[in-house]
Design an enzyme around this catalytic site. Structure first.
Site, PDB file in Angstrom:
ATOM      1  N   GLY A  62       0.774  -1.241   0.000  1.00 22.75           N
ATOM      2  CA  GLY A  62       0.000   0.000   0.000  1.00 22.75           C
ATOM      3  C   GLY A  62       0.799   1.280   0.000  1.00 22.75           C
ATOM      4  O   GLY A  62       0.224   2.361  -0.155  1.00 22.75           O
ATOM      5  N   GLU A 110      13.055  -6.562 -30.848  1.00 22.60           N
ATOM      6  CA  GLU A 110      12.261  -6.185 -32.021  1.00 22.60           C
ATOM      7  C   GLU A 110      13.066  -6.276 -33.314  1.00 22.60           C
ATOM      8  O   GLU A 110      12.597  -6.828 -34.313  1.00 22.60           O
ATOM      9  CB  GLU A 110      11.735  -4.761 -31.840  1.00 22.60           C
ATOM     10  CG  GLU A 110      10.959  -4.217 -33.029  1.00 22.60           C
ATOM     11  CD  GLU A 110      10.615  -2.754 -32.851  1.00 22.60           C
ATOM     12  OE1 GLU A 110      10.741  -1.991 -33.828  1.00 22.60           O
ATOM     13  OE2 GLU A 110      10.229  -2.362 -31.732  1.00 22.60           O
ATOM     14  N   GLU A 165      14.521   0.893  -6.277  1.00 27.32           N
ATOM     15  CA  GLU A 165      15.279   2.076  -5.831  1.00 27.32           C
ATOM     16  C   GLU A 165      14.628   3.373  -6.303  1.00 27.32           C
ATOM     17  O   GLU A 165      15.291   4.405  -6.439  1.00 27.32           O
ATOM     18  CB  GLU A 165      16.737   2.017  -6.328  1.00 27.32           C
ATOM     19  CG  GLU A 165      17.516   0.818  -5.825  1.00 27.32           C
ATOM     20  CD  GLU A 165      17.587   0.775  -4.312  1.00 27.32           C
ATOM     21  OE1 GLU A 165      18.232   1.640  -3.714  1.00 27.32           O
ATOM     22  OE2 GLU A 165      17.000  -0.146  -3.718  1.00 27.32           O
TER      23      GLU A 165
END
Length: 402
Positions: free
Chosen positions: A138, A352, A379
């Site tokens: 949370g 890709e 971080e």
């Protein structure tokens, strides 16, 4: 001034890290990507490499150089533990980010210990493998919103709360826990405590299954009346409203360039391998023509290399400033924001450009693309870094610029 070449005294150590990446990490990389939560026993003998990189300069683990240890005299340039760690980890992460994170005694908690610990604490904890526990359910990237409490009881503190996404939380010898000593005083009351493995009341409740860095364990830890000696509190007991929690936040000035270096490493690996595979298909990246006159594939490789070089130089600057006693908070955030974004962009673009070759497990490129995402998250996320940078450039407080 900063010299951009690798310092002579560090070249052997950097070369050792590169050899480890190529000949130790890469051969077992896929094995531990598939066997998540298995401990990479092959790493035990190689932990001494990183120990040597640290001990060659000063005690401590990843990113553990203290700003206050840097030399203030600009005529005496110092390349210390911050530069050593950044250059070494960039090479190791050319091999595998998860394995780099799970090297014994190289936990992110070691940076917290070195940033604010006193000499006695450094002697006790400096050579332990320390994880760092900040994030809670949370509260995500808002480090100031921690709800874990540490209530003083005689010569001890009693810790209660839950931490999630603790890198090396199960394997480390100790965990540096961020907790508040007084909820009514806000972020100024947040302190960090070293809780050693096996302390009653500390329990690893689960290990996370993740997109990438699967060789590294990521734990959830619950603290239930966990009694920790007062001597394990890092820094001062005093709650200074004016200073806030600058002491514990100093940890990030050291660890953010470390994460940036990891991002530089995995991006470097992706570009190197992409160029090799393209060459096998007759597309040689030869730099003979400017990007605007080159094919799309070549132009993209040139662009990625330019972005990577910018990230690398920003990372080196942040580490150099830390080693030389210069406050580097904004540079640490800039390097982490840039390198994290570049790593995501580069690794996905390489997949890709190579199509099915990049997407399949025959190559490590698809794994590097998955591993790179965490480097833009932990971080402090990309968005948090940009917010920190904006606050510092505009001289705004966290309440003034949210």
């Amino acid at each position: 001034m900063i010299y951009l070449e690798v310092p002579k005294k560090l070249r052997m150590l950097v070369n050792q890290a590169r050899q480890t990446a190529d000949h130790v990490f890469r051969p077992i990389s896929r094995k531990y990507d598939r066997a998540e939560h298995d401990y990479p026993v092959e790493l035990d003998m190689f932990a001494a490499i990183m120990d040597g990189m640290n001990d060659a300069l000063e005690d401590g683990g990843a990113g553990s150089g203290k700003l206050r240890q840097g030399k203030k005299d600009s005529s005496q340039i110092q390349n210390g533990i911050n530069m050593t760690t950044v250059l070494g980890l960039a090479e190791l992460c050319r091999g595998d980010v998860g394995l780099s994170l799970t090297l014994p005694r190289q936990g992110l908690g070691n940076a917290a210990i070195a940033a604010v610990a006193n000499d006695e604490q450094l002697a006790r904890f400096g050579h332990k493998w320390a994880a760092m526990a900040i994030t809670e359910p949370g509260c995500g990237s808002d480090s100031a919103a921690v709800r874990t409490t540490a209530i003083k009881d005689g010569d001890d503190y009693i810790i209660n709360g839950e931490k999630i996404y603790v890198t090396s939380g199960e394997r480390a010898d100790a965990v540096v826990v961020w907790a508040t000593v007084d909820k009514t005083l806000g972020k100024a009351a947040i302190k960090s405590f070293v809780v050693e493995k096996g302390t009653p009341g500390m329990e690893v409740t689960r290990l996370e299954k993740k997109l990438g860095i699967k060789a590294s364990d990521t734990a959830a830890i619950r603290f239930n009346d966990c009694r920790v000696p007062r001597a394990n509190l890092l820094g001062t007991e005093e709650v200074n409203i004016d200073k806030g929690f600058a002491g514990v936040m100093q940890t990030f000035d050291n660890t953010r360039p470390v994460v940036a270096a990891m991002a530089v490493g995995v991006a470097t690996a992706s570009i190197e391998r992409t160029k090799e595979l393209l060459k096998e298909q007759g597309i040689d990246i030869d730099y003979k023509r400017p990007a605007k006159l080159s094919s799309y594939i070549k132009a993209e490789v040139y662009r990625m290399e330019a972005e990577l070089e910018a990230a690398r130089l920003l990372t080196i600057k942040a580490a150099w400033m830390a080693d030389n006693g210069q406050p580097n908070s904004i540079e640490a955030s800039i390097s982490k924001a840039k390198a994290g974004r570049v790593a995501n962009d580069v690794t996905l673009k390489c997949v890709e450009l190579l199509g099915t070759v990049g997407y399949c497990e025959d190559e490590l490129l698809e794994k590097w693309a998955r591993d790179s995402k965490i480097l833009d998250i932990f971080e402090g996320t990309q968005q948090i870094q940009q917010l920190i940078i904006a606050r510092r450039l505009l001289n705004k407080s966290s309440s003034e610029l949210k």
